[in-house]
Scaffold this active site. Sequence first.
Site, short mmCIF file in Angstrom:
data_model
loop_
_atom_site.label_atom_id
_atom_site.label_comp_id
_atom_site.label_asym_id
_atom_site.label_seq_id
_atom_site.Cartn_x
_atom_site.Cartn_y
_atom_site.Cartn_z
N SER A 60 -9.60 11.77 7.97
CA SER A 60 -8.94 11.06 6.87
C SER A 60 -9.93 10.42 5.90
CB SER A 60 -7.99 9.99 7.41
OG SER A 60 -8.70 9.00 8.12
N LYS B 256 2.54 -2.96 11.12
CA LYS B 256 1.22 -3.03 11.74
C LYS B 256 1.39 -3.43 13.18
CE LYS B 256 -3.08 -2.46 10.21
NZ LYS B 256 -3.51 -1.41 9.26
N GLY C 83 -18.13 5.66 2.66
CA GLY C 83 -19.20 5.31 1.73
C GLY C 83 -20.21 6.42 1.53
N ALA D 277 -13.42 -0.64 1.05
CA ALA D 277 -13.28 -1.66 2.10
C ALA D 277 -11.93 -2.36 1.98
CB ALA D 277 -14.41 -2.68 1.99
N LYS E 40 0.83 -1.21 0.00
CA LYS E 40 0.00 0.00 0.00
C LYS E 40 0.87 1.26 0.00
CE LYS E 40 -4.19 1.73 2.22
NZ LYS E 40 -5.25 1.40 3.19
#
Length: 384
Positions: free
Chosen positions: A156, A90, A195, A275, A78
């Site tokens: 964000s 992470k 969304g 998602a 990413k």
Amino acid sequence: MGLTKGLSVDEEFKLLDKMSEHEQVVFCNDPSSGLRAIIAIHNTTLGPALGGCRMHPYPSLDHALDDVLRLSKGMSYKCAAADVDFGGGKAVIIGDPQTDKTAELFRAFGQFVESLGGRFYTGTDMGTTMDDFIHSMRETKNIVGVPEAYGGGGDSSIPTAMGVIYGIRATNQTLFGSNTLSRATYSIQGLGKVGYKVAEYLLEQGAHITVTDVCDENIRSIQRKAATTSGAVSVVEPHEIYSQNVDLFIPCAVGGVINDETIDLLKVKAVVGSANNQLKLEEHGNRLAEKGILYAPDYIVNAGGLIQVADELYGANKERVLSKTKEIYHIILDVYQQANSHQITTLEAANRICEKLIAEKARRNSFYTRSVRPKWDIRNQSSY
């Protein structure tokens, strides 16, 4: 945490093999606060590792380890795709986010982050909020995604939603020869922070959308919004969203929604959403391709939020973030072109592009060991 307690020698080596792709995995244990956590640094070729910290009541240490290893590897791709000067990392905290949070726990977590000497930056993820990390910030400066009052970039979900819009435009350009939004129809799964903004933008552009959400107020709100625009909205039950006869399916809720059951229901030409981990398994990318459905890899489409939190370390600048987010349009176009040229899936094409970027940087800059923050003066000139 008794990581290898009770394990045979073979099982211990299998555990090391599981972590073999990662540069560093740190098991964090602080009995006084109750902290049990794992920090995984996958690859720092592009810069210090960056990735959120999620809190979840994992049923076992093995489940927690599997999750943090998978997520940190995904962050390397990413970050490469988003062209930020960070690598993949992470963190996971083992615990119930509803009952186990304390200020002391997050301060202890901050101390472990600080002990890594600038190799890892983190912030909110599933089960954590910025209020949690305000405590961590008392122990370390290596926290991102902070409120504007603390020098952060703010909400964000705004650049994340715009990244989805750019992904949609690139997909429309590929499918229809025009990146106009109003000519296509869309089904949107989930009207949360991202969304809803995507749905709102499409309506303002005059698009016809079909939506679903488990929250009735979100549905009512988007219906009120539609009444003020030239667009139109239809509402369906959650299980009906997969079988809609529209051009693009836009998943903006949970992951794993592209699976053996749902692929057979899809009638769309493309899947483009925010998602995370939309494909339940990577092989489902092959299934989409076999069905002639274009898939925009989610880790590229939803990179707007990552771009913003990475940008904070240079001094929050909303205009700079939105300008960099526009590049998602060109990256998605490149992914589609590469997939078509090499007759591979779009996910394979995206991964190859990212792996090439990391390999090229590795030849210029070997293993990242500097215990310093990014070079703001240099990167302000060269990264944007």
